[in-house]
Every structure is written in structure tokens, then in C-alpha cells.
Design a protein around this motif. Structure first.
Motif, short mmCIF file in Angstrom:
data_model
loop_
_atom_site.label_atom_id
_atom_site.label_comp_id
_atom_site.label_asym_id
_atom_site.label_seq_id
_atom_site.Cartn_x
_atom_site.Cartn_y
_atom_site.Cartn_z
N MET A 1 -6.11 8.11 0.36
CA MET A 1 -7.15 7.33 -0.30
C MET A 1 -8.04 6.65 0.74
O MET A 1 -7.61 6.39 1.86
CB MET A 1 -6.53 6.28 -1.22
CG MET A 1 -5.62 5.28 -0.53
SD MET A 1 -5.11 3.92 -1.60
CE MET A 1 -6.55 2.86 -1.50
N LEU A 2 -9.28 6.40 0.35
CA LEU A 2 -10.23 5.69 1.20
C LEU A 2 -9.93 4.19 1.09
O LEU A 2 -10.03 3.60 0.02
CB LEU A 2 -11.65 6.00 0.74
CG LEU A 2 -12.79 5.27 1.46
CD1 LEU A 2 -12.86 5.70 2.92
CD2 LEU A 2 -14.13 5.56 0.76
N THR A 3 -9.54 3.58 2.23
CA THR A 3 -9.18 2.17 2.19
C THR A 3 -10.29 1.25 2.67
O THR A 3 -10.35 0.09 2.27
CB THR A 3 -7.92 1.91 3.03
OG1 THR A 3 -8.17 2.29 4.39
CG2 THR A 3 -6.73 2.71 2.50
N SER A 4 -11.17 1.76 3.55
CA SER A 4 -12.29 0.92 4.00
C SER A 4 -13.42 1.79 4.52
O SER A 4 -13.21 2.93 4.95
CB SER A 4 -11.84 -0.07 5.07
OG SER A 4 -11.55 0.59 6.28
N VAL A 18 -16.69 -2.78 3.79
CA VAL A 18 -16.12 -2.96 2.46
C VAL A 18 -14.74 -2.31 2.42
O VAL A 18 -14.51 -1.26 3.03
CB VAL A 18 -17.05 -2.36 1.37
CG1 VAL A 18 -17.26 -0.88 1.59
CG2 VAL A 18 -16.51 -2.64 -0.03
N ASP A 19 -13.80 -2.95 1.73
CA ASP A 19 -12.45 -2.43 1.53
C ASP A 19 -12.30 -1.95 0.10
O ASP A 19 -12.88 -2.51 -0.83
CB ASP A 19 -11.41 -3.51 1.82
CG ASP A 19 -11.43 -3.97 3.27
OD1 ASP A 19 -11.71 -3.14 4.15
OD2 ASP A 19 -11.19 -5.18 3.51
N PHE A 20 -11.50 -0.91 -0.07
CA PHE A 20 -11.29 -0.34 -1.41
C PHE A 20 -9.81 -0.32 -1.76
O PHE A 20 -8.95 -0.24 -0.88
CB PHE A 20 -11.83 1.10 -1.46
CG PHE A 20 -13.30 1.21 -1.18
CD1 PHE A 20 -14.24 0.79 -2.10
CD2 PHE A 20 -13.75 1.74 0.03
CE1 PHE A 20 -15.60 0.89 -1.84
CE2 PHE A 20 -15.10 1.86 0.31
CZ PHE A 20 -16.03 1.43 -0.63
N ASN A 21 -9.54 -0.36 -3.06
CA ASN A 21 -8.18 -0.28 -3.57
C ASN A 21 -7.94 1.08 -4.21
O ASN A 21 -8.87 1.86 -4.44
CB ASN A 21 -7.93 -1.38 -4.62
CG ASN A 21 -8.10 -2.76 -4.02
OD1 ASN A 21 -7.69 -3.01 -2.89
ND2 ASN A 21 -8.69 -3.67 -4.79
#
Length: 550
Positions: A1-4, A18-21
Motif C-alpha cells: 500500500m502507498l503510505t506516503s 501527505v500520509d495515507f492509510n
């Protein structure tokens, strides 16, 4: 997964972090706010080519960095194949220099764009209406069917065996080509070999024959000289032997007087013994020396033969002729054994063909078995997406040739309307319909295989109401097993996200910049209310937004 994701000095983006969940993330923003810029920056991470127009400030470099958690993606073999250092948390970075040059890094190791593209397509799938063209490719259609049929192991084995089969076929063709050329040379090589075999070559023979030839060819003169030597040695009064005997007797009488005379005596005596031996050998040579015209002719013929063979093969010794003979024997033997070699190669190909046929039949049977289930799932989902009459006609027929993924010819046809004709997807479905079909397919695939992070770019274009609500439900369901992003203009979809990001433009020091922020709950209410009713939000729009979020 893309985390940031970090973007610096790209288009209208000055500095974005930006950070992602995990789960379902929503990205919204007004038209022209910069969503395409965000996607453009992300596409550079995926290996898209870059140019100077990407730089916001042309005097500074552009840096885009994405961090992925890939611990569940089973990519160690891919990293090894691409000669990359594997990390569960993998960092991909692109840099565009003011000079226009571009650099790419995976976990701080430089990579070329090809390797980056191979890796990135396993990490994130940016899906827009343009990407629905992928649906129409035969290769992608097979991927769908094989994912449901769980054919991964069989396909992997098939590809290994197919590679071996192609290698055997290539080797056979090379043997056949060699045989064609070898046959042309075989008769000539055999003729040359027979010449050398019949010559009965013996190393050192040429020198011995030359010596024998000189003796036989000059026998009368040799006899005359041997006779003359015989006379000089043994003439009664003045022969060498008679003179040495007299000298020996004279010195023998002196030898008792002094060691000096004794030495002279011994030396003369030794000479006498040597000359006596020479005399005996000359006598034997005379007796054994006879003219032999027949032998002379044989020796002469053999020397001529050897000389001609040396000239023909451009060598100067018998040893070299023997080496040439050995080489010719190998060539002739290889040619004569080619039939057996070719037959053995054909038997190997037959055995490999049988193996491939067995694997491809198993793949075919599993594909055929899963097609009704795939057809039913897709038609059910599409019916809920406002396409109640959508129907698929999927057929697989085995062919004779070994294809990259088996021996199947796939017909993947579609009809959007009741009573309509079945046709290829690109002819039978509109752009909006293809988007919904792709969403249906991705949602089905998500149940069977670990898909990369997917980003739907306005896949909901042209739909509204209950259909958009259902599309949101489908993406939300997909997010249970994978990371899903949706760039959307529809509040019904925006309200279903676990996280909500907004893209917006702002003027900073008279310079327009694009930014991306994560919205909290209250900010989400405002954003969705504005999506429902415009900038001047009514109380009903706010109430509706709260209802959607709840």
C-alpha cells in the motif's frame, strides 16, 4: 500500500507531504484545482518520462518520493530478478534536474525506467477512463479468467516448460541447418579423409623415406666410394690398417721406457681398434648394398604422394597431416551421426510436447469451469450499476499452437442491451459502460488475488443517484482487502471513504500553488455539503452531508 507521498517543485506544487492509510480514501476538489497535477506527479513514480516543463522552478530540481508497504505483495523474486534491494517498506524516488535529466531510485539504488515500470505496475494501478482500453486486450481478459481459475501455479510451470520446448525447437533447427551444410561438404571431406587414410601416415616417415631414396638413387656411386674406402683401409702395403699396425709395434717397444711413450702407444692402439671397426662396417655395407629398382620406385611414389598431400593441405610435416586427418575424421563422424542426434532431439521435443499438452489441457479445463461463475458475477454487479441487460458471451477453444499462456483462443464478447448482438468490448460498450465493467472486474479480482493499490480517477463520470451509491459500495467492499483511492465529484461516493483528502489551489505571495490536505470530520461535512449544493451551503445540504457520512 502507498503510505506516503512527497512532491517538491512539480508543476503548481511547491512542497507537498501527505500520509495515507489503508482502506478507502477519497480525493475531491473543484475542477482545475490540480487533481491531474497530483496524478501526473504520481505517474512519474510509475516510470513515466519527464521533461523540464514538469519543474515549477526551473532552477531547482523536482523530487517526487513515494513510500510503499509491500510486505504482503510477495515481490522478493521480482526485486531479485531486477537486481534491486528488497525492503518491506520500499521507497521510490524520481528526480528531474534543471538540465532536463531524470533519475530514478528504489531504496536509494539507481534504477532505469524499465525496471521502475516493471516494479511500479505491481504497486499501484491508476485507473481512468483511458485505462479501460486495457479491458479490450486479450492478455488482460485471460488474466481475469486465470485469477478466478487459480491457474497461477499451472501457468508458471507451463511457461518454464514452454521455454525449454522453444530451446529444443531452436536446437533442432540449428542441427537441421548444420546437416544441410554438412551434407554438402561430407563427400569432399570423406574423399580427403580416404586419401590420408590410404597414405598410411607415420610420424617421421618422410625423413626416413628421403634418406632411403637418396641411398637407392645413388647406389653405384656409394658402392664405388665404399670400395675405395675398403682399399684404403686394407691395402697390403700402404693401407691404413697396415700402417697403424706397424706404428703400434714400433711404439710398443718404446712404451716400457716412459709413460709418455706408453700414452702414445695407447692412443695409436685405440685408433687401430676404431679403424678396424670402421673397416668391418664398410665391409658389411658393401655386402648389403644392392641396387633395388623396385624399392626405389616404391619409395619415390610414396615421397611424391606425401609431398602432394602436404602441398594440398598447405603443411610441411607428417604430424600436421595426421592432425588434419583427425579433424576430418571428427567432421565425417559428426555428419554421419547427425541423423541419430536429430532423431534424439525430435524425441525430446515429442516428450516436451506431451508435457505441455497435459498442462495446457489442465489450464483449459479450469478456465472453462470458472467462466459461468465469472459471467454470473459480472452480470450481477453490472445490473446493480444500471446495466440490467448486460450480458457476456465468453468462450475458450483449444488451438494447435503453444501460446504464451496455454493453447486457448479466447472470445470475450459483450452485449449491453436486451436482444442486442454480442460484439467485442471496444465495439459493444461506451466509455461510461467500459468504466463500470472495469470496476466490476476489479471488484471480482479483489476477491481472488492481491491487487496493488488502485486509484480510480473519476470512474463515476456520467452516473448519479443510486448507481453512484452502488459504485461507492463496491469500492468500499474492495478496500477490505486492498488500498483503494477514488477521485470523485459525487458526494454519495465521497461520504463512503475512510479518509478524505481535498485538492485545492491557493495564492501565496502572488503565486498560485496546488495543495492536498486531509479533512477532519467537520471539514468533510463542509466539503460534501458544497458538493451537494455549491459554495453557499444550505442547512438542508449540511443535513444531507451529515446523513451521508453517518
Amino acid at each position: 500500500m502507498l503510505t506516503s507521498l512527497s512532491i517538491k517543485n512539480y508543476a503548481l506544487i511547491d512542497n507537498l507531504q501527505v500520509d495515507f492509510n489503508n482502506g478507502f480514501s477519497i480525493i475531491t476538489g473543484e475542477t482545475g484545482a490540480g487533481k491531474s497535477i497530483l496524478l501526473g506527479g504520481l505517474s512519474l513514480i510509475l516510470g513515466k518520462r519527464a521533461d523540464l516543463s514538469s519543474l515549477k522552478n526551473t532552477e531547482e530540481k523536482c523530487v517526487i518520493e513515494a513510500v510503499f508497504n509491500i510486505s504482503n505483495y510477495k515481490l522478493k523474486a521480482l526485486f531479485k530478478a531486477e537486481d534491486l534491494d528488497y525492503e518491506d517498506e520500499t521507497i521510490i524516488r524520481r528526480e528531474i534536474l534543471p538540465s532536463g535529466k531524470s533519475r530514478a531510485f528504489v531504496n536509494d539504488s539507481p534504477v532505469n525506467l524499465n525496471s521502475l515500470q516493471v516494479l511500479s505496475e505491481r504497486l499501484i494501478d491508476i485507473h481512468s477512463q483511458h485505462e479501460t482500453l486495457q479491458l479490450t486486450s486479450n492478455e488482460f481478459q485471460f488474466q481475469i479468467i486465470d485469477a478466478l481459475a487459480n491457474n497461477e501455479a499451472e501457468l508458471q510451470t507451463y511457461k518454464v516448460e514452454l521455454k525449454a520446448y522453444k530451446t529444443l525447437k531452436k536446437e533442432l533447427q540449428e542441427l537441421l541447418n548444420f546437416q544441410t551444410e554438412a551434407i554438402k561438404e561430407h563427400d569432399y571431406n570423406t574423399f580427403l579423409l580416404n586419401e590420408l587414410v590410404e597414405a598410411k601416415l607415420v610420424e617421421g616417415e618422410f625423413e626416413l623415406l628421403e634418406e632411403e631414396y637418396e641411398t637407392l638413387n645413388n647406389i653405384e656411386g656409394i658402392k664405388e666410394k665404399l670400395s675405395e674406402a675398403y682399399q684404403l683401409l686394407n691395402e697390403e702395403s700402404v693401407g691404413v690398417l697396415s700402417t697403424l699396425k706397424s706404428l703400434k709395434n714400433t711404439l710398443q717397444k718404446l712404451s716400457t721406457f716412459s709413460s709418455k711413450y706408453e700414452d702414445l702407444f695407447n692412443r695409436v692402439n685405440s685408433s687401430l681398434i676404431e679403424m678396424d671397426d670402421v673397416y668391418a662396417e664398410v665391409d658389411v655395407l658393401q655386402e648389403n648394398l644392392e641396387a633395388d629398382p623396385n624399392r626405389l620406385a616404391v619409395v619415390d611414389a610414396k615421397l611424391r604422394l606425401l609431398h602432394n598431400l602436404m602441398q594440398k593441405h598447405v603443411v610441411t610435416t607428417i604430424s600436421e597431416l595426421i592432425e588434419i586427418k583427425n579433424q576430418l575424421e571428427e567432421k565425417v563422424a559428426v555428419t554421419e551421426n547427425l541423423d541419430e542426434t536429430i532423431q534424439n532431439k525430435r524425441l525430446e521435443i515429442e516428450a516436451k510436447t506431451e508435457v505441455l499438452n497435459g498442462i495446457s489441457t489442465e489450464i483449459h479445463n479450469k478456465r472453462s469451469k470458472i467462466i459461468p461463475e465469472l459471467k454470473a458475477q459480472l452480470e450481477t454487479i453490472l445490473a446493480s450499476l444500471g446495466m440490467p441487460n448486460a450480458q457476456f458471451n465468453i468462450e475458450i477453444v483449444q488451438v494447435d499452437d503453444f501460446l504464451p499462456n496455454g493453447k486457448d483462443d479466447l472470445s470475450f464478447l459483450f452485449s449491453a442491451n436486451k436482444g442486442g448482438n454480442f460484439n467485442e468490448l471496444k465495439k459493444a460498450a461506451s466509455g461510461g459502460e467500459l468504466s463500470r465493467i472495469m470496476l466490476a472486474i476489479k471488484s471480482v479480482l479483489a476477491k481472488y488475488i492481491q491487487l496493488p493499490t488502485i486509484m480510480f480517477d473519476e470512474i463515476d463520470t456520467g452516473v448519479s443517484g443510486e448507481i453512484s451509491n452502488k459504485m461507492g459500495d463496491i469500492m468500499l467492499e474492495m478496500s477490505k482487502t486492498m488500498q483503494v483511492f477514488s477521485i470523485t465529484h459525487l458526494p454519495q461516493i465521497a461520504a463512503k471513504g475512510h479518509s478524505h483528502f481535498k485538492v485545492f489551489k491557493e495564492d501565496v505571495n502572488d503565486v498560485t500553488q496546488t495543495n492536498l490536505v486531509k479533512l477532519n470530520h467537520d471539514e468533510r461535512i463542509v466539503e460534501i455539503a458544497q458538493m451537494l449544493g455549491g459554495l453557499e451551503m444550505s442547512s438542508s445540504a449540511i443535513a444531507h452531508a451529515k446523513e451521508l457520512l453517518n
